[in-house]
Design an enzyme around this catalytic site. Structure first.
Site, mmCIF file in Angstrom:
data_model
loop_
_atom_site.group_PDB
_atom_site.id
_atom_site.type_symbol
_atom_site.label_atom_id
_atom_site.label_comp_id
_atom_site.label_asym_id
_atom_site.label_seq_id
_atom_site.Cartn_x
_atom_site.Cartn_y
_atom_site.Cartn_z
ATOM 1 N N HIS A 1 0.861 -1.183 0.000
ATOM 2 C CA HIS A 1 0.000 0.000 0.000
ATOM 3 C C HIS A 1 0.894 1.229 0.000
ATOM 4 O O HIS A 1 1.846 1.306 0.789
ATOM 5 C CB HIS A 1 -0.903 -0.001 1.238
ATOM 6 C CG HIS A 1 -2.067 0.919 1.102
ATOM 7 N ND1 HIS A 1 -1.919 2.287 1.062
ATOM 8 C CD2 HIS A 1 -3.392 0.675 0.948
ATOM 9 C CE1 HIS A 1 -3.115 2.843 0.907
ATOM 10 N NE2 HIS A 1 -4.024 1.885 0.827
ATOM 11 N N ARG B 1 -6.829 9.936 -0.412
ATOM 12 C CA ARG B 1 -6.480 10.345 -1.780
ATOM 13 C C ARG B 1 -7.725 10.440 -2.650
ATOM 14 O O ARG B 1 -7.849 11.298 -3.513
ATOM 15 C CB ARG B 1 -5.478 9.364 -2.389
ATOM 16 C CG ARG B 1 -4.063 9.654 -1.978
ATOM 17 C CD ARG B 1 -3.110 8.611 -2.517
ATOM 18 N NE ARG B 1 -3.244 7.346 -1.838
ATOM 19 C CZ ARG B 1 -3.480 6.179 -2.420
ATOM 20 N NH1 ARG B 1 -3.627 6.105 -3.719
ATOM 21 N NH2 ARG B 1 -3.588 5.080 -1.709
#
Ligand SMILES: Cc1cc2nc3c(=O)[nH]c(=O)nc-3n(C[C@H](O)[C@H](O)[C@H](O)COP(=O)(O)OP(=O)(O)OC[C@H]3O[C@@H](n4cnc5c(N)ncnc54)[C@H](O)[C@@H]3O)c2cc1C
Length: 527
Positions: free
Chosen positions: A226, A242
């Site tokens: 990740h 995000r």
């Protein structure tokens, strides 16, 4: 004896349990901790379903297939994406407190998705689903055996008959006989130790036990990193940040990538920055305090507690960390493994939904949709199981006694920490043959040294050192298999990036398979 024994009380195990119970079967869920401590509780971002009017099941299917880089099963992807809206309706009807906007379940966009598709409960999605399923399991009369550690699957003539368990409270070995066994023990990201977002349960023990029992494992080389874990602690900052507009910036404050690209691409871009001596930050400031408090309260708390930085005021230092295992126990769409009456679902299984790279939000979806389907298939099994003490149980009892007598000349915890660093640096985001072969010889050395390791604590009561030692044995068994196939895949695809073979090569558009024959590790590729 029970009809269905489920090992693992995460979302996959509990979804399977509810389905098997609904078919009128006796169901026992076994876990080395308690259901609410399962790694599923850590999932933050959301669970995918195409519910937005500008989205479609077709788009969900296409995004999933694209991200898989040619290694997903179209049948499985279509089934899971088609079932997704129904899975959300089911969770909603059980009482999951999803976040809502104007009376509809709220949706957020995660990386690699063409539309907002992830249903969420603030950033506590996994925790809320897990609690809801656990409540429902208790209500429906599913039985639980807590603090039992899976040792092995009992198999006779390639048919599963039950499992052997260590009662962590007493160090006694028990056998649990069952007509069908479902492994739902989660992934193996924690073999990367401090370089992983995973919880302490995720060492891939179900995979190691399945392999010892003769089952096939597939695609182990595909470990997802990740991109945004906290730099100091590797605790995850969800993609939801995000998705909402947070930016990735380098030491000079410049953006250097598309924040909504897939995780493999972003992790590589960040890794290259870090390798060149720069720092990388997640800049959430533009989202504003009110939005963060409403939608991402956990992320803010984690950054303040573990990084000492308030994301409302400052960019947060991040680095990529091992997060998800795409590979697992090789199963079909019903969760059937290569051993009769042995099933697997959730992150420990590889039903080929994710291929070479998983999309955010698709794992929770898999745990629910394929967890339920697997529980239903396991409930159909009518397997003859003799009521006797099996040879496997005797062997495991003797093994546990022997562990108490091991000399403990070598500290296995030191070895484990050392190995996790080696794996992160050499079988991580960017790989190459020579370095991986070095890691493989270290793993094999650790395997030879196991008999010189052991435990200091000789008490049978709540002996957590014994549990860690057993976990470590599983880690080095599974890590060997993972590194072997990572060396053999001479190409770059999805999460598996080879510096020495940077291109995708269609000769490898196949699943890697590993299994054991008379204790010897075998590996191959199958189309
Ligand atoms: C920080 C984080 C955030 C995430 N966010 C998301 C997200 O937003 N959306 C998404 O789709 N996915 C997300 N994921 C991935 C997702 O949470 C997992 O893939 C999923 O929850 C796995 O569920 P599971 O039921 O298969 O396994 P788990 O929840 O890992 O449960 C495994 C169970 O097996 C038990 N077990 C393991 N070994 C043994 C043993 N030897 N003996 C007995 N019991 C054993 C454990 O105690 C546990 O009960 C996230 C993962 C992490 C780490």
């Amino acid at each position: 004896m029970v009809d269905v024994a489920i090992i693992g009380s995460g979302i996959a195990g509990l979804s399977a349990a509810l389905e098997a119970k609904a078919k009128g079967k006796s169901v026992v869920v076994v876990s080395k901790n308690y259901p609410t401590q399962s790694q599923s509780s850590m999932a933050q971002g959301g669970i995918n379903a195409s519910l937005d009017p500008n989205d479609s099941v077709q788009a969900h299917i296409q995004d999933t297939l694209r991200s898989s880089q040619g290694l997903a099963s179209k049948e499985v992807v279509e089934f899971v994406c088609n079932e997704a809206p129904q899975a959300i309706a089911w969770l909603d009807s059980l009482g999951t407190p999803f976040s809502r906007k104007e009376d509809k379940i709220a949706l957020r966009r995660l990386g690699g998705a063409k539309a907002p598709r992830a249903c969420y409960a603030q950033d506590y999605t996994g925790l809320k689903i897990l609690h809801t399923l656990y409540d429902n399991c208790l209500k429906e009369g599913v039985e639980f055996l807590h603090e039992r550690f899976l040792l092995n699957v009992i198999v006779e003539d390639n048919v599963a008959k039950g499992v052997t368990l260590l009662d962590i409270r007493t160090s006694q070995v028990e056998q649990l006989l069952a007509k069908a066994v479902v492994l739902a023990t989660g992934g193996f990201g924690k073999i990367y130790g401090a370089f992983s977002t995973n919880g302490f349960g995720s060492y891939g023990e179900g995979l190691a036990a399945a392999m010892r029992a003769g089952a096939k494992l597939s695609d182990l080389e595909f470990v997802q990193f990740h991109p945004t874990a906290l730099a100091k602690s590797a605790i995850l900052i969800s993609e939801a940040a995000r998705g909402a507009g947070a930016k990735l910036i380098d030491s000079s404050g410049k953006r250097f990538c598309n924040e909504l690209a897939t995780r493999d691409e972003l992790s590589r871009a960040i890794w290259q920055k870090l390798e060149s001596g720069e720092k990388v930050f997640l800049d959430m400031r533009e989202l504003g305090e009110e939005f963060i408090a409403r939608e991402l309260p956990q992320e803010r708390k984690l950054a303040i507690i573990y990084e000492g930085i308030d994301p409302v005021k400052e960019p947060v230092p991040i680095r990529p960390a091992a997060h998800y295992s795409m590979g697992g126990i090789d199963v079909d769409i019903d969760g059937k493994s290569s051993i009769k009456a042995l099933f697997a679902c959730g992150e420990c299984a590889n039903a080929k939904l994710h291929g070479a790279n998983r999309l955010g939000g698709n794992s929770l979806l898999e745990t629910v949709v394929l967890g339920r389907r697997t529980g239903g298939a396991a409930a159909e099994i009518e397997n003859e199981v003799a009521q006797k003490e099996y040879e496997r149980t005797k062997i495991d009892r003797n093994f546990i006694k022997a562990v108490f007598g091991l000399p403990n000349q070598i500290d296995f915890m030191d070895r484990q920490e050392f190995l996790s660093k080696l794996l992160y640096n050499n079988v991580g985001i960017i790989r190459e043959e020579r370095a991986m072969k070095g890691v493989l010889s270290v793993i094999r050395q650790h395997q030879r040294e196991l008999a010189f390791m052991g435990i200091r604590d000789k008490s049978p009561l709540y002996n957590t050192e014994l549990v860690h030692f057993l976990e470590y044995g599983n880690i080095i068994e599974l890590a060997e298999a993972m590194v072997v196939v990572a060396i053999q895949r001479n190409e770059s695809r999805g999460a598996h990036f080879r510096k020495d073979y940077p291109e995708q090569n269609d000769a490898f558009k196949a699943h890697s398979i590993v299994w054991k024959e008379d204790g010897v590790l075998c590996a191959d590729f199958k189309g």
